[in-house]
Scaffold this motif. Structure first.
Motif, PDB file in Angstrom:
ATOM      1  N   TRP A 159       0.881  -0.887   0.250  1.00 58.42           N
ATOM      2  CA  TRP A 159      -0.388   0.277   0.068  1.00 58.42           C
ATOM      3  C   TRP A 159       1.097   1.079   0.331  1.00 58.42           C
ATOM      4  O   TRP A 159       0.572   2.830  -0.808  1.00 58.42           O
ATOM      5  N   SER A 161       4.383   0.601  -0.331  1.00 58.31           N
ATOM      6  CA  SER A 161       5.903   1.057  -1.656  1.00 58.31           C
ATOM      7  C   SER A 161       5.628  -0.029  -2.136  1.00 58.31           C
ATOM      8  O   SER A 161       6.135  -1.388  -1.400  1.00 58.31           O
ATOM      9  N   TRP A 162       6.096  -0.442  -3.688  1.00 56.09           N
ATOM     10  CA  TRP A 162       6.074  -1.603  -4.085  1.00 56.09           C
ATOM     11  C   TRP A 162       7.044  -2.017  -3.804  1.00 56.09           C
ATOM     12  O   TRP A 162       7.274  -3.053  -4.370  1.00 56.09           O
ATOM     13  N   SER A 279       7.758   4.031  -4.426  1.00 53.06           N
ATOM     14  CA  SER A 279       6.473   4.260  -3.541  1.00 53.06           C
ATOM     15  C   SER A 279       5.060   4.582  -4.875  1.00 53.06           C
ATOM     16  O   SER A 279       5.522   4.844  -6.643  1.00 53.06           O
ATOM     17  N   TRP A 280       3.950   4.905  -4.607  1.00 56.83           N
ATOM     18  CA  TRP A 280       2.478   4.929  -5.731  1.00 56.83           C
ATOM     19  C   TRP A 280       2.771   5.948  -6.032  1.00 56.83           C
ATOM     20  O   TRP A 280       2.076   7.059  -7.729  1.00 56.83           O
ATOM     21  N   SER A 281       2.994   7.140  -5.737  1.00 56.73           N
ATOM     22  CA  SER A 281       2.982   8.458  -6.214  1.00 56.73           C
ATOM     23  C   SER A 281       4.739   9.521  -5.633  1.00 56.73           C
ATOM     24  O   SER A 281       5.498   9.159  -5.630  1.00 56.73           O
TER      25      SER A 281
END
Length: 555
Positions: A159, A161-162, A279-281
């Motif tokens: 959720w 950090s990929w 990270s996602w963003s």
């Protein structure tokens, strides 16, 4: 038919095995697992509160601290309660399981002995069954936690950090793979260790029972050397188990350390601005990075617990395998329920017709004969011919593969065996003395008869007078404090005191000096002269010559 029927009867006391061993405590295990998982799920909340508070300190916002502290402390108390309650449930369930298995084993072995030595059975009951406790209290819960907690923490990591999620996803599954490979060797090593424990107990009991002969033959040094070799073999097998346990722990710690280190490197370089992806963003904030660092070790914690319990699993499965082998062993169950019963009606008569006694892996053919009140008979034959088995069959302690034994006009079977034994007194070659005063042992039927006349007739009254507490003396299990001949004369006194009409004596004069053997013979003849029937299994030609008839076994 009788043997088959009794095998079916004894199956009702067969302990549950495999997954069935935990069936009675399945609800307790599920509830304890739920509490353990709940305790594990509280930590991400505590970690989030701690990271939130530290991020506030950096930003100069100290107002977060009381709230974070309250959440952290409340979570700690709740985790402690869940862990304590889960542990209590698990240990109660383990104690219940072990007690049930122990009681079932003792009940079954008392009714239908397996072809194992008493030392091996005792080792299983006393030393090996307790190994089920860590298997239940640690391994079963570790498996539940491994199935839930790493997945939850992995989803939380993804959720934020990929990259962190991917690191944990790669490092995590490698641990179970190596544990399975190592666990196969651990299970085999544990089984070898369990076998060695049983063999060593059997050897110790054998040497202790033969200690007098060993010393007389000057073989004490050889016996000591044998024991030393067996102890060394047990040490080697135990160390093999420990080496495997340490190896599995090392493998786990290696992958855990690498996984946590990679997460720490990623978070650190991200916070320094050196890494701008993963990270996602937006890049990770300080609070998010601290949170991921705090939960990363707990992703591996269930695997650590599983690795620590992996040896418990191997030991538990080894015990279960031994119990399964004991379940499948061929047995010779006795007739009746081993309960007090009124003596069988009718005049004392005994006859055998075509009898074949059923022993595990062996059949013993017994000669046809009949006996009435006041008569005596000697079973003679070579060692191993089946004389002792014949006496056991006459008492209903060995089932029949064929033929019929008729007692007091009734067929000796499951319904009549207890009542028939109420008319029999057995004088075994090796007497057993329970932990009770001698006066209570001499009067098992609680007739409260004066024992001294019976002791005098068995010529053992002076022996009792020499004991430290007389009739209140508690002899050792094998008659510590009295000789073998004195112990057998005490058995004869017990038979006289019981008033039972048929005396079955197994090698009553074996290994005795001539004077002591003469005392035994006089006591048995005195019983015959007073109307008792006497059957002896003997190699003694003097004793056999005094019997009314001699019947050879094993012709």
């Amino acid at each position: 038919m009788v043997a088959r029927q009794r095998r079916q009867d004894t199956s009702s006391v067969r302990p549950a095995r495999g997954t069935g061993i935990t069936a009675p405590i399945a609800h307790a295990l599920r509830f304890a697992g739920l509490l353990s998982v709940l305790a594990g799920l509280i930590w991400p909340i505590q970690a989030a509160a701690l990271a939130w508070a530290i991020a506030g300190w950096i930003a100069g916002d100290m107002g977060r601290t009381p709230w974070a502290a309250a959440i952290f402390v409340a979570g700690g108390f709740l985790r402690a309660f869940c862990d304590h309650r889960a542990g209590q449930i698990l240990f109660d369930a383990a104690d219940q399981t072990i007690s049930h298995q122990r009681a079932a084993l003792i009940t079954r072995e008392a009714r239908a002995r397996a072809p194992l030595g008493s030392a091996e059975i005792a080792a299983l009951i006393v030393q090996k069954l307790p190994l089920l406790q860590p298997w239940i209290t640690r391994y079963s819960i570790a498996m539940i936690k491994v199935a839930v907690l790493p997945l939850v923490l992995l989803l939380i990591s993804f959720w934020f950090s990929w990259i962190v999620g991917l690191v944990l996803l790669v490092a995590g599954p490698l641990i179970p793979v190596f544990m399975i490979l190592i666990g196969m060797a651990a299970e085999q090593a544990s089984r070898r260790q369990m076998d060695e424990i049983g063999s060593m107990n059997a050897m110790v009991m054998d040497r202790l029972s033969a200690m007098l002969d060993i010393r007389l033959l000057g073989a004490a040094d050889k016996a000591l050397a044998d024991f030393s070799d067996r102890a060394e073999a047990l040490r080697i097998k135990t160390m093999a188990v420990l080496r495997i346990a340490f190896l599995s722990s090392t493998v786990l710690e290696l992958f855990s350390a690498i996984g946590v280190a990679m997460v720490a490197v990623f978070v650190g370089f991200t916070l320094l601005g050196e890494i701008t992806f993963g990270s996602w963003s937006a890049p990770l904030s300080l609070g998010e990075g601290l949170f991921l660092l705090l939960i990363a070790p707990d992703f591996f914690q269930p695997f650590r617990e599983l690795a620590a319990a992996w040896h418990d699993r191997a030991a538990g499965l080894s015990v279960l395998a031994e119990l399964d082998a004991l379940d499948g062993a061929e047995r010779a169950p006795f007739l009746g329920e081993a309960r007090a019963a009124r003596p069988l009606d009718g005049p004392l008569t005994l006859s055998l017709a075509g009898v074949v006694a059923a022993l595990p892996g062996r059949r013993v053919t017994l000669p046809d004969f009949s006996l009435k009140r006041g008569q005596s008979l000697a079973l003679i034959g070579e060692s191993g011919a089946g004389k002792s088995t014949g006496l056991a069959a006459l008492a209903g302690l060995v089932p029949l593969a064929d033929g019929q034994i008729t007692v007091c006009g009734h067929r000796l079977d499951h319904e009549t065996a207890d009542a028939w034994r109420a008319r029999i007194a057995l004088v075994p070659q090796r007497p057993h003395f329970p932990d009770q005063p001698l006066y209570a042992w001499l009067d098992p039927d609680k007739r409260h008869t004066d024992p001294w006349p019976a002791l005098k007739r068995a010529e053992v009254d002076q022996v009792v007078l020499r004991l430290p507490y007389g009739l209140r003396t508690r002899l050792g299990e094998t008659g510590g404090g009295v000789s073998g001949g004195e112990a057998r004369r005490l058995m004869i006194a017990r038979a006289i005191l019981s008033g039972r009409e048929l005396i079955l004596a197994d090698e009553p004069t074996a290994d005795l000096d001539p004077d002591t053997a003469a005392m035994i013979i006089r006591a048995l003849m005195h019983l015959k002269e007073n109307g008792h029937s006497v059957i002896v299994a003997t190699h003694d030609p003097d004793l056999a010559a005094l019997m009314d008839r001699r019947v050879e076994v094993g012709q």
